[in-house]
Design a protein around this motif. Structure first.
Motif, PDB file in Angstrom:
ATOM      1  N   PHE A 168       0.829  -1.213   0.000  1.00  0.00           N
ATOM      2  CA  PHE A 168       0.000   0.000   0.000  1.00  0.00           C
ATOM      3  C   PHE A 168       0.862   1.262   0.000  1.00  0.00           C
ATOM      4  O   PHE A 168       0.505   2.272   0.600  1.00  0.00           O
ATOM      5  N   GLY A 169       2.015   1.194  -0.643  1.00  0.00           N
ATOM      6  CA  GLY A 169       2.899   2.349  -0.733  1.00  0.00           C
ATOM      7  C   GLY A 169       3.716   2.600   0.517  1.00  0.00           C
ATOM      8  O   GLY A 169       4.392   3.615   0.615  1.00  0.00           O
ATOM      9  N   ASN A 171      -3.452   6.421   6.341  1.00  0.00           N
ATOM     10  CA  ASN A 171      -2.657   6.014   5.180  1.00  0.00           C
ATOM     11  C   ASN A 171      -1.184   5.751   5.482  1.00  0.00           C
ATOM     12  O   ASN A 171      -0.525   5.034   4.726  1.00  0.00           O
ATOM     13  N   ILE A 172      -0.654   6.333   6.548  1.00  0.00           N
ATOM     14  CA  ILE A 172       0.771   6.182   6.839  1.00  0.00           C
ATOM     15  C   ILE A 172       0.994   5.493   8.187  1.00  0.00           C
ATOM     16  O   ILE A 172       1.672   4.464   8.259  1.00  0.00           O
ATOM     17  N   SER A 193       2.696   0.865  11.138  1.00  0.00           N
ATOM     18  CA  SER A 193       2.698   0.208  12.448  1.00  0.00           C
ATOM     19  C   SER A 193       2.415  -1.280  12.310  1.00  0.00           C
ATOM     20  O   SER A 193       3.069  -2.109  12.953  1.00  0.00           O
ATOM     21  N   LEU A 194       1.461  -1.630  11.475  1.00  0.00           N
ATOM     22  CA  LEU A 194       1.143  -3.043  11.264  1.00  0.00           C
ATOM     23  C   LEU A 194       2.280  -3.773  10.553  1.00  0.00           C
ATOM     24  O   LEU A 194       2.584  -4.925  10.876  1.00  0.00           O
ATOM     25  N   TYR A 195       2.898  -3.100   9.605  1.00  0.00           N
ATOM     26  CA  TYR A 195       4.019  -3.686   8.870  1.00  0.00           C
ATOM     27  C   TYR A 195       5.197  -3.945   9.812  1.00  0.00           C
ATOM     28  O   TYR A 195       5.806  -5.016   9.806  1.00  0.00           O
TER      29      TYR A 195
END
Length: 169
Positions: free
Chosen positions: A25-26, A130-131, A136-138
């Motif tokens: 997702f960028g 979006n950021i 955080s999940l990544y």
């Protein structure tokens, strides 16, 4: 020996993080935060702050708009991640996951404040959605294997250091 290994880990992470950008997702992971938090938990607050400072300074020199911002943020992350855990059982793997998530939120929110809010861009909800949330999940997903790797490296370094201390006693 510890300084050489930590320097090598930080430099290898920097090279891998900047050359092999795996984006979802960028958003690409910030593995430097995971390394700083992991070593802060394993080696306490002062070493966590020092590792954070040099990791942030490396990011500032190559990619920062100003020298010192990332160094300060990473240093604060390293110091406060290692501060309350002097008697912490380092085999507990839930605390690094929690602290990496909090540190990622703090890092991204500080970037929002200093890079967007001061420019009168007030899209906090969009920035958070979006950021902050995806990164955080990544980082949360990557923190467990990286913490395990750094835990093993730290244990091996401590075994070598302990054997060298016995020689001089």
């Amino acid at each position: 020996m510890r300084i050489l290994i930590l320097t090598a880990i930080i430099l290898i992470n920097f090279i891998l993080q900047t050359t092999f950008r795996v984006e979802i997702f960028g958003i690409s992971p910030n593995t430097a935060i995971i390394i700083v938090v992991s070593f802060a938990i394993l080696r306490q607050d002062v070493e966590g702050g020092i590792i954070g400072f040099f990791t942030g300074l490396l990011h500032d020199v190559f990619f920062g708009n100003s020298i010192g911002f990332n160094a300060l943020v990473y240093m604060l992350i390293g110091f406060f991640a290692g501060k309350p855990f002097k008697d912490f059982n380092k085999d507990n793997y839930l605390l690094p996951l929690f602290l990496v998530t909090i540190a990622t939120i703090f890092y991204n929110f500080s970037h929002y404040i200093f890079h967007f809010l001061f420019r009168a861009r007030l899209e906090l909800f969009e920035y958070g959605l979006n950021i902050i949330l995806p990164s955080s999940l990544y980082n949360l997903a990557l923190s467990f294997p990286i913490y395990i790797f750094l835990y093993i490296v730290n244990e091996k370094i401590e075994i070598v250091e302990k054997s060298k201390r016995r020689i001089f006693k």
